[in-house]
Design a protein around this motif. Sequence first.
Motif, PDB file in Angstrom:
ATOM      1  N   LYS A  21       0.815  -1.212   0.000  1.00 45.41           N
ATOM      2  CA  LYS A  21       0.000   0.000   0.000  1.00 45.41           C
ATOM      3  C   LYS A  21       0.846   1.258   0.000  1.00 45.41           C
ATOM      4  O   LYS A  21       0.393   2.315  -0.431  1.00 45.41           O
ATOM      5  N   THR A  22       2.069   1.140   0.530  1.00 45.27           N
ATOM      6  CA  THR A  22       2.960   2.289   0.602  1.00 45.27           C
ATOM      7  C   THR A  22       4.107   2.121  -0.380  1.00 45.27           C
ATOM      8  O   THR A  22       4.305   1.050  -0.959  1.00 45.27           O
ATOM      9  N   ASN A  23       4.890   3.202  -0.549  1.00 50.85           N
ATOM     10  CA  ASN A  23       6.050   3.165  -1.452  1.00 50.85           C
ATOM     11  C   ASN A  23       7.370   3.169  -0.673  1.00 50.85           C
ATOM     12  O   ASN A  23       8.420   3.523  -1.210  1.00 50.85           O
ATOM     13  N   ASN A  24       7.293   2.762   0.588  1.00 47.15           N
ATOM     14  CA  ASN A  24       8.504   2.763   1.431  1.00 47.15           C
ATOM     15  C   ASN A  24       9.540   1.753   0.918  1.00 47.15           C
ATOM     16  O   ASN A  24       9.204   0.771   0.253  1.00 47.15           O
ATOM     17  N   SER A  25      10.804   2.024   1.245  1.00 49.15           N
ATOM     18  CA  SER A  25      11.884   1.116   0.825  1.00 49.15           C
ATOM     19  C   SER A  25      11.778  -0.212   1.570  1.00 49.15           C
ATOM     20  O   SER A  25      11.198  -0.288   2.657  1.00 49.15           O
ATOM     21  N   GLY A  26      12.355  -1.257   0.984  1.00 47.26           N
ATOM     22  CA  GLY A  26      12.349  -2.572   1.608  1.00 47.26           C
ATOM     23  C   GLY A  26      11.399  -3.550   0.938  1.00 47.26           C
ATOM     24  O   GLY A  26      11.423  -4.759   1.234  1.00 47.26           O
ATOM     25  N   ARG A  27      10.584  -3.049   0.040  1.00 44.11           N
ATOM     26  CA  ARG A  27       9.588  -3.925  -0.600  1.00 44.11           C
ATOM     27  C   ARG A  27      10.247  -5.017  -1.448  1.00 44.11           C
ATOM     28  O   ARG A  27       9.813  -6.170  -1.434  1.00 44.11           O
ATOM     29  N   ASN A  28      11.278  -4.645  -2.181  1.00 45.28           N
ATOM     30  CA  ASN A  28      11.947  -5.634  -3.034  1.00 45.28           C
ATOM     31  C   ASN A  28      12.558  -6.756  -2.212  1.00 45.28           C
ATOM     32  O   ASN A  28      12.474  -7.936  -2.574  1.00 45.28           O
ATOM     33  N   GLU A  29      13.187  -6.382  -1.082  1.00 49.15           N
ATOM     34  CA  GLU A  29      13.806  -7.395  -0.232  1.00 49.15           C
ATOM     35  C   GLU A  29      12.771  -8.369   0.319  1.00 49.15           C
ATOM     36  O   GLU A  29      12.983  -9.595   0.335  1.00 49.15           O
ATOM     37  N   PHE A  37       9.181  -9.978   6.465  1.00 47.82           N
ATOM     38  CA  PHE A  37       9.411  -8.646   7.019  1.00 47.82           C
ATOM     39  C   PHE A  37      10.494  -8.709   8.096  1.00 47.82           C
ATOM     40  O   PHE A  37      11.396  -7.871   8.139  1.00 47.82           O
ATOM     41  N   GLU A  38      10.378  -9.708   8.959  1.00 47.29           N
ATOM     42  CA  GLU A  38      11.327  -9.852  10.059  1.00 47.29           C
ATOM     43  C   GLU A  38      12.695 -10.320   9.562  1.00 47.29           C
ATOM     44  O   GLU A  38      13.743  -9.800   9.980  1.00 47.29           O
ATOM     45  N   GLU A  39      12.686 -11.299   8.659  1.00 45.07           N
ATOM     46  CA  GLU A  39      13.963 -11.883   8.214  1.00 45.07           C
ATOM     47  C   GLU A  39      14.777 -10.925   7.353  1.00 45.07           C
ATOM     48  O   GLU A  39      15.982 -11.095   7.204  1.00 45.07           O
ATOM     49  N   THR A  40      14.126  -9.952   6.757  1.00 43.69           N
ATOM     50  CA  THR A  40      14.838  -8.952   5.948  1.00 43.69           C
ATOM     51  C   THR A  40      15.038  -7.649   6.720  1.00 43.69           C
ATOM     52  O   THR A  40      15.477  -6.653   6.141  1.00 43.69           O
ATOM     53  N   ASP A  41      14.657  -7.685   8.003  1.00 44.27           N
ATOM     54  CA  ASP A  41      14.823  -6.515   8.878  1.00 44.27           C
ATOM     55  C   ASP A  41      14.037  -5.307   8.345  1.00 44.27           C
ATOM     56  O   ASP A  41      14.552  -4.180   8.260  1.00 44.27           O
ATOM     57  N   ASN A  42      12.786  -5.568   7.982  1.00 45.15           N
ATOM     58  CA  ASN A  42      11.925  -4.502   7.473  1.00 45.15           C
ATOM     59  C   ASN A  42      10.656  -4.347   8.332  1.00 45.15           C
ATOM     60  O   ASN A  42       9.548  -4.196   7.817  1.00 45.15           O
ATOM     61  N   ILE A  43      10.860  -4.341   9.639  1.00 44.66           N
ATOM     62  CA  ILE A  43       9.757  -4.178  10.568  1.00 44.66           C
ATOM     63  C   ILE A  43       9.103  -2.802  10.411  1.00 44.66           C
ATOM     64  O   ILE A  43       7.885  -2.646  10.533  1.00 44.66           O
ATOM     65  N   THR A  44       9.914  -1.789  10.128  1.00 44.55           N
ATOM     66  CA  THR A  44       9.382  -0.430   9.941  1.00 44.55           C
ATOM     67  C   THR A  44       8.438  -0.385   8.744  1.00 44.55           C
ATOM     68  O   THR A  44       7.394   0.275   8.778  1.00 44.55           O
ATOM     69  N   LEU A  45       8.809  -1.108   7.685  1.00 43.56           N
ATOM     70  CA  LEU A  45       7.950  -1.177   6.498  1.00 43.56           C
ATOM     71  C   LEU A  45       6.617  -1.844   6.850  1.00 43.56           C
ATOM     72  O   LEU A  45       5.549  -1.380   6.434  1.00 43.56           O
TER      73      LEU A  45
END
Length: 267
Positions: free
Chosen positions: A23-31, A69-77
Amino acid sequence: MHIDEWTSDNIDKFKTNCLSNFKTNNSGRNEVCDCLKEKISMSIKPSEWQNQSSSSQYSTLESVFNRCFEETDNITLKAAELKYIEDERRRTEDFNTRRDEILGLIKEAKSASEFKEYDEAFLKMKSAVDLLELDVEIKKAMTNYYMASVHNSVAWYALLNNDLESCNTYLKNGMKYDFNNMLICGNKGLYHLLNNQYDDALNAFTKFKRRDKLTNTDRKWIDVIAEDLAILESLGFTNSDFDKIRKELNIDQSIIDQFKNKFSKDK
């Protein structure tokens, strides 16, 4: 021989679908989506995936998606995604509440009209339309035909209360949305007739052909005019131009009598 392995095209579809769900364009989506693609391809054979029901596939994807989300360290996303979803839920809930208030007033106006409480019907309908005009978001969701129709309803109830000034105001407002709205044109003719503006009334009533059908109904234009004239007469709103306009429009006497009898019995 069939090899039960993922092709690059098929496995890439998981990433494409994954990215489209954000829903958002925040970084981390590809990971996150690369993680999901890898886990699906490594843990499930294509044949096993195809044999799963849609609900099972969805459940698997959701579980892997959340772990990634957790394994790629993208909890903020993930937090940003959940906030967006919650904000959207609240916006939708607020929109529905405001819309339901307007629709509720319209329903109450129609109910009051059925009991011939035309002053109450006018106030309820006016409140609904005034709220609708102030709410840009809900107004944008309505068609021009709908906006013209609700303004016309206020004008009609104003007419039944002999409030010609308000009637004229809401007719003009309605015409801004749909200049050729047949009901608005008919009420415009009635307004002019009660205002002793015969020529203007005749122009409004002759804008359409006698047998033209109202939008979304099988009712003929001439029958609507005949009925509305009879309603106004039953409420005591009449003048010498009523019979004159009937004659000018060649309204059959049988139709005139039909509606006069109908509304005289309703008194």
